[in-house]
Enzyme design. Structure first.
Site, PDB file in Angstrom:
ATOM      1  CG  ASN A   1      -1.700   1.552   1.057  1.00 52.66           C
ATOM      2  OD1 ASN A   1      -1.826   2.321   1.328  1.00 52.66           O
ATOM      3  ND2 ASN A   1      -3.155   0.671   2.033  1.00 52.66           N
TER       4      ASN A   1
ATOM      5  CG  HIS B   1       0.973   6.516   4.572  1.00 55.18           C
ATOM      6  ND1 HIS B   1      -0.517   6.967   4.603  1.00 55.18           N
ATOM      7  CD2 HIS B   1       0.576   5.181   5.312  1.00 55.18           C
ATOM      8  CE1 HIS B   1      -1.208   7.378   4.890  1.00 55.18           C
ATOM      9  NE2 HIS B   1      -1.120   5.935   5.739  1.00 55.18           N
TER      10      HIS B   1
ATOM     11  CG  HIS C   1      -8.524   4.567   1.475  1.00 51.28           C
ATOM     12  ND1 HIS C   1      -7.997   4.302   2.341  1.00 51.28           N
ATOM     13  CD2 HIS C   1      -9.076   4.658   0.769  1.00 51.28           C
ATOM     14  CE1 HIS C   1      -9.745   4.611   2.792  1.00 51.28           C
ATOM     15  NE2 HIS C   1     -10.003   4.674   1.276  1.00 51.28           N
TER      16      HIS C   1
ATOM     17  NE  ARG D   1      -8.269   7.431   4.506  1.00 55.51           N
ATOM     18  CZ  ARG D   1      -9.301   7.001   5.637  1.00 55.51           C
ATOM     19  NH1 ARG D   1     -10.394   7.942   5.576  1.00 55.51           N
ATOM     20  NH2 ARG D   1      -9.264   6.408   5.793  1.00 55.51           N
TER      21      ARG D   1
ATOM     22  NE  ARG E   1      -7.694  11.458   5.421  1.00 56.28           N
ATOM     23  CZ  ARG E   1      -8.519  10.428   6.529  1.00 56.28           C
ATOM     24  NH1 ARG E   1      -7.372  10.053   6.928  1.00 56.28           N
ATOM     25  NH2 ARG E   1      -9.156  11.077   6.373  1.00 56.28           N
TER      26      ARG E   1
ATOM     27  CD  GLU F   1      -7.263   0.331   1.227  1.00 58.41           C
ATOM     28  OE1 GLU F   1      -6.873   0.516   1.988  1.00 58.41           O
ATOM     29  OE2 GLU F   1      -6.408  -1.050   1.315  1.00 58.41           O
TER      30      GLU F   1
ATOM     31  CB  THR G   1      -9.477   1.684   7.243  1.00 57.37           C
ATOM     32  OG1 THR G   1      -9.369   2.622   6.324  1.00 57.37           O
ATOM     33  CG2 THR G   1     -11.004   1.516   7.229  1.00 57.37           C
TER      34      THR G   1
ATOM     35  CD  GLU H   1      -7.815  -5.503   3.198  1.00 54.66           C
ATOM     36  OE1 GLU H   1      -7.432  -6.584   2.306  1.00 54.66           O
ATOM     37  OE2 GLU H   1      -6.170  -5.664   3.958  1.00 54.66           O
TER      38      GLU H   1
ATOM     39  CG  HIS I   1      -5.536  -1.360   9.431  1.00 55.03           C
ATOM     40  ND1 HIS I   1      -5.108  -0.946  10.678  1.00 55.03           N
ATOM     41  CD2 HIS I   1      -5.984  -0.763   9.029  1.00 55.03           C
ATOM     42  CE1 HIS I   1      -5.383   0.624  10.140  1.00 55.03           C
ATOM     43  NE2 HIS I   1      -6.212   0.697   9.431  1.00 55.03           N
TER      44      HIS I   1
HETATM   45  N1  PXP Z   1      -5.936  -3.027   4.446  1.00 56.32           N
HETATM   46  C1  PXP Z   1      -6.930  -2.578   4.389  1.00 56.32           C
HETATM   47  C2  PXP Z   1      -7.753  -2.429   3.466  1.00 56.32           C
HETATM   48  C3  PXP Z   1      -6.784  -1.266   4.916  1.00 56.32           C
HETATM   49  O1  PXP Z   1      -7.700   0.262   4.772  1.00 56.32           O
HETATM   50  C4  PXP Z   1      -4.802  -0.061   5.060  1.00 56.32           C
HETATM   51  C5  PXP Z   1      -5.234   0.569   5.113  1.00 56.32           C
HETATM   52  O2  PXP Z   1      -5.665   1.321   4.463  1.00 56.32           O
HETATM   53  C6  PXP Z   1      -4.330  -1.395   5.047  1.00 56.32           C
HETATM   54  C7  PXP Z   1      -4.893  -2.943   4.619  1.00 56.32           C
HETATM   55  C8  PXP Z   1      -2.705  -1.424   5.227  1.00 56.32           C
HETATM   56  O3  PXP Z   1      -2.619  -0.736   6.411  1.00 56.32           O
HETATM   57  P1  PXP Z   1      -1.418  -0.313   7.105  1.00 56.32           P
HETATM   58  O4  PXP Z   1      -1.573   0.816   6.004  1.00 56.32           O
HETATM   59  O5  PXP Z   1      -2.236   0.160   8.486  1.00 56.32           O
HETATM   60  O6  PXP Z   1      -0.907  -1.060   6.563  1.00 56.32           O
END
Ligand code: PXP
Length: 251
Positions: free
Chosen positions: A10, A13, A46, A48, A52, A73, A104, A154, A193
């Site tokens: 992901n 960030h 994601h 959003r 952001r 996402e 999330t 998930e 997550h």
């Molecule tokens: N899976 C989903 C559905 C999420 O919303 C997120 C966060 O955007 C993640 C995985 C990844 O989480 P993290 O950034 O904490 O590794």
């Protein structure tokens, strides 16, 4: 049965850091390319509602310029459904979204929102997009996901990652039980997550989970040792845990 465990990186960030100053640096698409070279099996982003971090242009470029499967996402809104139908990513993961949250914070209440979610799941599925629902490790939510036609869930691993000691073990037990339930009712099972080097092994060892999506920790670690090294180390931790649990290392 032995199953390969995919890693979805992901890159949200990277966009968060870029957006702190506006402009173009650091570029999430460049991070996605590097992730592809470092052992990622897919890219997760994601979009959003408040934009952001990831932007519409990021999604366009990730769709057009990156060869790895894209997992978009998104909240269950008409706007996001239309964006997904326009770009046709490999997969979408539908997540709950509240503007005031930092990330999330929980899973979707599928059981309480069947009628709202079902048409979106159907429309995406009919377009050939693999649809996943982000849920708490709760069998009731998995049954509801199956009932509205989602092929994938998930599991939210946030509570497990945040907990310590016996509480963490209890949360891991919920994840294991939910993953076994997913298998029993015919749902593909992903998880994610809050996962880190410390927390990933126990989840990677759950044999019926076939994909982990990991972002924040990897981007944070990239500050200290580089993104390639962080992804390779995570990949190795996943592979080791899966192998120790009797799974296979590569596809
Ligand atoms: N899976 C989903 C559905 C999420 O919303 C997120 C966060 O955007 C993640 C995985 C990844 O989480 P993290 O950034 O904490 O590794």
């Amino acid at each position: 049965m032995k199953r390969y465990l995919r890693l979805g990186v992901n890159i949200d960030h990277v966009a968060t850091i870029r957006n702190a100053r506006g402009g173009w640096h650091p570029d999430p698409v460049r991070a996605a390319r590097l992730a592809a070279q470092s052992g990622a099996d897919g890219i997760t982003a994601h979009l959003r509602e408040d934009r952001r971090h990831i932007s519409d242009e990021d999604i366009r470029r990730l769709s057009d310029e990156i060869d790895l499967p894209l997992n978009l996402e998104m909240a269950a809104t008409q706007e996001m459904r239309d964006i997904a139908l326009r770009h046709r990513p490999h997969a979408t993961c539908i997540v709950p979204e509240r503007r005031e949250e930092r990330t999330t914070e929980g899973g979707l209440d599928v059981a309480g929102n069947r009628e709202h979610l079902r048409p979106i799941v159907t429309a995406l599925g009919e377009a050939g997009i693999r649809v996943s629902l982000f849920v708490e490790p709760d069998p009731r939510q998995l049954d509801a996901a199956l009932g509205i036609g989602a092929p994938v869930v998930e599991l939210h691993t946030g509570a497990y990652c945040d907990a310590q000691g016996p509480r963490r073990l209890a949360e891991l037990g919920r994840i294991r039980a939910a993953a076994a339930h997913a298998e029993a009712i015919g749902l593909e099972c992903h998880a994610g997550h809050g996962l880190s080097y410390e927390t990933v092994a126990a989840v990677a060892a759950v044999p019926t989970i076939v994909e982990l999506n990991i972002g924040h920790f990897l981007i944070g670690e990239a500050i200290f040792g580089g993104l390639e090294s962080a992804i390779k180390r995570m990949r190795a931790a996943m592979d080791q845990a899966r192998a120790a649990a009797g799974g296979e290392r590569s596809a």
